[in-house]
Each structure stands twice: as C-alpha cells, then as structure tokens.
Design a protein around this motif. Structure first.
Motif, PDB file in Angstrom:
ATOM      1  N   HIS A 173       7.557 -44.278  65.239  1.00 29.64           N
ATOM      2  CA  HIS A 173       7.106 -42.884  65.105  1.00 29.64           C
ATOM      3  C   HIS A 173       5.897 -42.818  64.197  1.00 29.64           C
ATOM      4  N   SER A 174       4.993 -41.855  64.478  1.00 30.66           N
ATOM      5  CA  SER A 174       3.865 -41.628  63.571  1.00 30.66           C
ATOM      6  C   SER A 174       3.601 -40.135  63.420  1.00 30.66           C
ATOM      7  N   ASP A 175       3.453 -39.740  62.166  1.00 29.71           N
ATOM      8  CA  ASP A 175       3.030 -38.387  61.823  1.00 29.71           C
ATOM      9  C   ASP A 175       1.516 -38.337  61.987  1.00 29.71           C
ATOM     10  N   CYS A 176       1.059 -37.653  63.030  1.00 28.34           N
ATOM     11  CA  CYS A 176      -0.368 -37.604  63.362  1.00 28.34           C
ATOM     12  C   CYS A 176      -0.996 -36.241  63.059  1.00 28.34           C
ATOM     13  N   VAL A 177      -0.382 -35.486  62.171  1.00 32.11           N
ATOM     14  CA  VAL A 177      -0.835 -34.131  61.872  1.00 32.11           C
ATOM     15  C   VAL A 177      -2.279 -34.108  61.380  1.00 32.11           C
ATOM     16  N   GLN A 178      -2.652 -35.050  60.507  1.00 27.57           N
ATOM     17  CA  GLN A 178      -4.003 -35.024  59.937  1.00 27.57           C
ATOM     18  C   GLN A 178      -5.061 -35.673  60.822  1.00 27.57           C
ATOM     19  N   THR A 179      -4.668 -36.349  61.885  1.00 28.48           N
ATOM     20  CA  THR A 179      -5.643 -37.030  62.736  1.00 28.48           C
ATOM     21  C   THR A 179      -5.826 -36.367  64.096  1.00 28.48           C
ATOM     22  N   PHE A 180      -4.827 -35.609  64.543  1.00 29.26           N
ATOM     23  CA  PHE A 180      -4.904 -34.997  65.868  1.00 29.26           C
ATOM     24  C   PHE A 180      -6.135 -34.096  65.982  1.00 29.26           C
ATOM     25  N   GLY A 181      -6.926 -34.325  67.002  1.00 27.10           N
ATOM     26  CA  GLY A 181      -8.124 -33.529  67.239  1.00 27.10           C
ATOM     27  C   GLY A 181      -9.338 -33.969  66.449  1.00 27.10           C
ATOM     28  N   LYS A 182      -9.154 -34.993  65.607  1.00 27.45           N
ATOM     29  CA  LYS A 182     -10.276 -35.471  64.778  1.00 27.45           C
ATOM     30  C   LYS A 182     -10.683 -36.892  65.128  1.00 27.45           C
ATOM     31  N   ILE A 183      -9.709 -37.723  65.491  1.00 26.21           N
ATOM     32  CA  ILE A 183      -9.985 -39.064  65.996  1.00 26.21           C
ATOM     33  C   ILE A 183      -9.068 -39.304  67.193  1.00 26.21           C
ATOM     34  N   PRO A 184      -9.436 -40.227  68.082  1.00 28.24           N
ATOM     35  CA  PRO A 184      -8.600 -40.459  69.272  1.00 28.24           C
ATOM     36  C   PRO A 184      -7.201 -40.958  68.901  1.00 28.24           C
ATOM     37  N   ILE A 185      -6.211 -40.486  69.648  1.00 29.40           N
ATOM     38  CA  ILE A 185      -4.833 -40.943  69.514  1.00 29.40           C
ATOM     39  C   ILE A 185      -4.341 -41.310  70.913  1.00 29.40           C
ATOM     40  N   SER A 186      -3.936 -42.555  71.087  1.00 25.94           N
ATOM     41  CA  SER A 186      -3.400 -42.995  72.372  1.00 25.94           C
ATOM     42  C   SER A 186      -1.969 -43.484  72.184  1.00 25.94           C
ATOM     43  N   VAL A 187      -1.035 -42.693  72.642  1.00 24.79           N
ATOM     44  CA  VAL A 187       0.378 -43.076  72.590  1.00 24.79           C
ATOM     45  C   VAL A 187       0.607 -44.374  73.351  1.00 24.79           C
ATOM     46  N   LYS A 188      -0.033 -44.488  74.502  1.00 22.43           N
ATOM     47  CA  LYS A 188       0.146 -45.671  75.344  1.00 22.43           C
ATOM     48  C   LYS A 188      -0.399 -46.925  74.668  1.00 22.43           C
ATOM     49  N   ALA A 189      -1.626 -46.859  74.158  1.00 23.00           N
ATOM     50  CA  ALA A 189      -2.270 -48.039  73.573  1.00 23.00           C
ATOM     51  C   ALA A 189      -1.557 -48.514  72.316  1.00 23.00           C
ATOM     52  N   CYS A 190      -0.967 -47.572  71.581  1.00 24.67           N
ATOM     53  CA  CYS A 190      -0.327 -47.915  70.306  1.00 24.67           C
ATOM     54  C   CYS A 190       1.173 -48.153  70.424  1.00 24.67           C
ATOM     55  N   ASN A 191       1.705 -48.074  71.653  1.00 26.21           N
ATOM     56  CA  ASN A 191       3.144 -48.285  71.867  1.00 26.21           C
ATOM     57  C   ASN A 191       3.990 -47.372  70.975  1.00 26.21           C
ATOM     58  N   LEU A 192       3.603 -46.112  70.907  1.00 24.13           N
ATOM     59  CA  LEU A 192       4.326 -45.141  70.087  1.00 24.13           C
ATOM     60  C   LEU A 192       5.466 -44.514  70.875  1.00 24.13           C
ATOM     61  N   ASP A 193       6.610 -44.394  70.238  1.00 25.01           N
ATOM     62  CA  ASP A 193       7.759 -43.742  70.868  1.00 25.01           C
ATOM     63  C   ASP A 193       7.810 -42.260  70.553  1.00 25.01           C
ATOM     64  N   SER A 194       7.151 -41.857  69.476  1.00 25.79           N
ATOM     65  CA  SER A 194       7.041 -40.433  69.181  1.00 25.79           C
ATOM     66  C   SER A 194       5.887 -40.201  68.228  1.00 25.79           C
ATOM     67  N   ILE A 195       5.291 -39.013  68.324  1.00 21.80           N
ATOM     68  CA  ILE A 195       4.305 -38.569  67.350  1.00 21.80           C
ATOM     69  C   ILE A 195       4.548 -37.091  67.072  1.00 21.80           C
ATOM     70  N   SER A 196       4.102 -36.647  65.923  1.00 25.53           N
ATOM     71  CA  SER A 196       4.193 -35.229  65.566  1.00 25.53           C
ATOM     72  C   SER A 196       2.794 -34.698  65.294  1.00 25.53           C
ATOM     73  N   ILE A 197       2.534 -33.474  65.775  1.00 27.69           N
ATOM     74  CA  ILE A 197       1.228 -32.845  65.574  1.00 27.69           C
ATOM     75  C   ILE A 197       1.419 -31.357  65.281  1.00 27.69           C
ATOM     76  N   SER A 198       0.371 -30.756  64.743  1.00 24.09           N
ATOM     77  CA  SER A 198       0.442 -29.355  64.338  1.00 24.09           C
ATOM     78  C   SER A 198      -0.809 -28.624  64.790  1.00 24.09           C
TER      79      SER A 198
END
Length: 368
Positions: A173-198
């Motif tokens: 899991h990754s808390d992506c609240v401070q990065t969402f919309g500011k730098i690219p986030i790829s769930v697939k590339a990073c093998n993430l099972d969950s992320i949180s955004i605001s």
C-alpha cells in the motif's frame, strides 16, 4: 494574504466549482437508486472511475470513492488485512507515515495483535530497501510506504519496493495524497495493491477522495468497501480538477521547482539562519526549514501577521508544538524538530510571494 500552505489544502478550481454546481443541480439522484435519476448519477460515478483508473494506470473495478485521504488510508489497510487475515499478522511501515496511518498501525498493535515494524530513513530521507528485505518474515502480510512525505516532501522509490514485494507475495500500500496530480503514479508499474488519494490536495472539493484496491487480490464485496450514499457532485468535481490539471502536470512541476530554487537562493543571499531541508528525491512544492532558535508555532504566527499563510510541520497548540516524527527520524533533536516550518507552493504562487516570504523569515529570526 499570500497563501503558501498548498500541502494542507488547495482552493477549488473554477472548472471544478462549475462541475460541482452543474452536477448538484441536474444529477442529484442517489447513485444506489434504481430509477432513472439514480441511474444517471451512477453513470457519472462509473465514468469518473474509468477516468481516474486511466490516470493511475489501474483497472477501474478497483476504484472506490471515499470522503478523503484519511478514510482512504483506513479502508485500504482494513481491506488488505481482511484479504490476508489467515496468512500472518506482521506489518512493515515507516516512522514517517501520515498520522492517520501511524496511529492506526499503533491501534492494530494494541487492540488486534499485529506486530508492526517501523522502519527509519537515512540522511537522504529514503527508506532503505535492504531494511525492508531484512524486516520481512513468514508472517509479513503488508508493507505500507507513503509516496511522498507531507512535511519534507521526500519521495520514496515505489517501483523498486513494489518489484521486490511482488516477488515475495507481500501486499503493498502507498499513501499517495501528496503526489497525486503532481507526478505520475502507475499502480501497474509499481505493483501496488492499494493507494490512497485526496481531492482537496489537487484543486478539487474537500470531503472527497479515492482508493484503488487490487481486484485480483482483495477478497471483498465491492458494495461493502464504502457503504453509504456517494457524493456524485463531489466525485465529478474531483475528476474535473484532475483532468484540468493533467495536461500541465510536468510543466507545473518544473515551474514550481524553479520557484523553490529561487527561495533557496534567497535564503542563502540573505544569510538567513535556517536550514532548508533538501533531498535528491523530493516534491518541489514542499519547502521545509529548520529555523535557528525560533519555534515553528511562533514563526507561523509572525508569518500570518505579515500576511503569509504557512504551517508548522505537525499539528500543535500554541506554546505546545510537538516535535515532528519526520524530523526526529532524520536524526535531528527534539528542539530542532520544534523549529520546523513548511511553505508549500501551488498554482497561484509567484516569485514575488517567495521573495516576501524570505524577507519575513529573515526579519523573524533577526528580531527573535
């Protein structure tokens, strides 16, 4: 007032406000209702899931809208632990997670029998992947590492961590609240099972967020992940803000980086007695300073008196600012940690704003 607290919240964009108003008036039906008004609302939510899924490179059936970052963190962890409840009760996280997760992990230890390993960071504010490797046991079911810290902006290497955890069948899991919309986030590339955004960190409305939960791993009933009535207007405004900003994400990143560098040069030029916390991997919109002698809460009030909105690094009451866990993890003393202030930049930030902020900072320290 000059606003330099974008890491705390952002103003809603004009487009997001317009979408919110339009959807509120014309698509007010409950998305769970079976009549035509309900179906129309549900269609909007479904399309918003598709758009968000594209943006983070994830399947849309893993997207769920929430009331914000804190609920997103809680729901993500709760569902991942349910999915792995028969595999073990060991969690790995960091000492610098957002309080919503840090406190929840403490609760899991005290009330639910989990063992939690809190990893430190090095002088570059990085979590050493070797420490993650060493901490994993046969009981490890989950690793939770924030993408970027809200106090110092340090970015963690999610892809490197995700690749390793995927090979060892440990949920990520990754808390992506401070990065969402500011730098690219790829769930697939990073093998993430969950992320949180605001939403409200990215020029959307407050009270709206989202989680991604890997539908291939998480054993849940989709309707039970987030029960209740969906805020259709809020969700639509959230995605409208995302779509409005997406084409300019890289350009805005570079513009903010230039402004950050300008402020740092002003600190040096004015010989301001403060340490600007700078790291190789860092979100440029977050500028954290450790002031010489001056407590952060006092400096925040003085900035406010000068017409500039900033924040300290942690929630506090006047005269009782708690030392920042993040700054302590960097090896600083409790006294140094209480001297943290944070300036955070956004769309409306201009060069003159940072020049004034540097001047005010200089005056505060010299007259303390």
């Amino acid at each position: 007032m000059i606003y330099l607290d974008y890491a705390a919240t952002t103003p809603m964009s004009t487009q997001a406000l317009q979408v919110y108003s339009e959807v509120s008036k014309n698509y007010f039906g409950n998305a769970n209702s079976l009549h035509d008004l309900g179906t129309s609302s549900k269609d909007i939510v479904t399309q918003c899931k598709i758009e968000l899924a594209k943006f983070i490179e994830a399947p849309s059936n893993g997207i769920f809208f929430t009331s914000g970052g804190t609920e997103s963190n809680m729901l993500a962890i709760q569902n991942l632990l349910k999915a792995s409840q028969n595999k073990g009760k060991h969690i790995i996280t960091t000492a610098i997670e957002h309080s919503s997760l840090f406190n929840y992990f403490n609760q899991l230890e005290k009330e639910h029998g989990y063992t939690v390993t809190y990893l430190g960071i090095d002088k570059k504010a990085q979590v050493d992947i070797q420490h993650i490797q060493q901490a994993i046991t046969s009981e490890t079911v989950l690793v939770s590492i924030q993408h970027a810290n809200s106090e110092i902006g340090a970015i963690q290497s999610l892809k490197e961590i995700g690749d390793f955890l995927h090979k060892h069948d440990v949920l990520f899991h990754s808390d992506c609240v401070q990065t969402f919309g500011k730098i690219p986030i790829s769930v697939k590339a990073c093998n993430l099972d969950s992320i949180s955004i605001s939403s409200h960190k990215n020029y959307g409305p407050k009270g709206v967020g989202a989680i991604y939960l890997n539908p291939n791993l998480v054993l849940y009933q989709p309707t039970n992940v987030k029960p209740g009535t969906t805020d259709v207007a809020g969700v639509a405004a959230f995605i409208a803000a995302m779509q409005e900003n997406a084409p300019y994400m890289e350009k805005e990143y570079q513009r903010i980086k230039v402004l950050r560098d300008l402020f740092v040069s002003e600190v040096v030029k004015r010989d301001i007695a403060a340490e600007v916390l700078t790291f190789d991997q860092q979100m440029p919109h977050i500028i954290s300073l450790l002031l010489d002698r001056v407590k952060g809460d006092y400096a925040m009030l003085e900035f406010n008196r000068a017409g500039i909105a900033i924040s300290t690094g942690s929630a506090c009451s006047i005269g009782h600012q708690e030392p920042s866990r993040t700054i302590l993890a960097l090896g600083k003393s409790a006294d140094e940690a209480k001297r943290l202030i944070r300036l955070s930049l956004g769309k409306s930030t201009e060069q003159a704003d940072l020049e004034k902020a540097a001047k005010v900072c200089q005056n505060i320290i010299s007259h303390y």
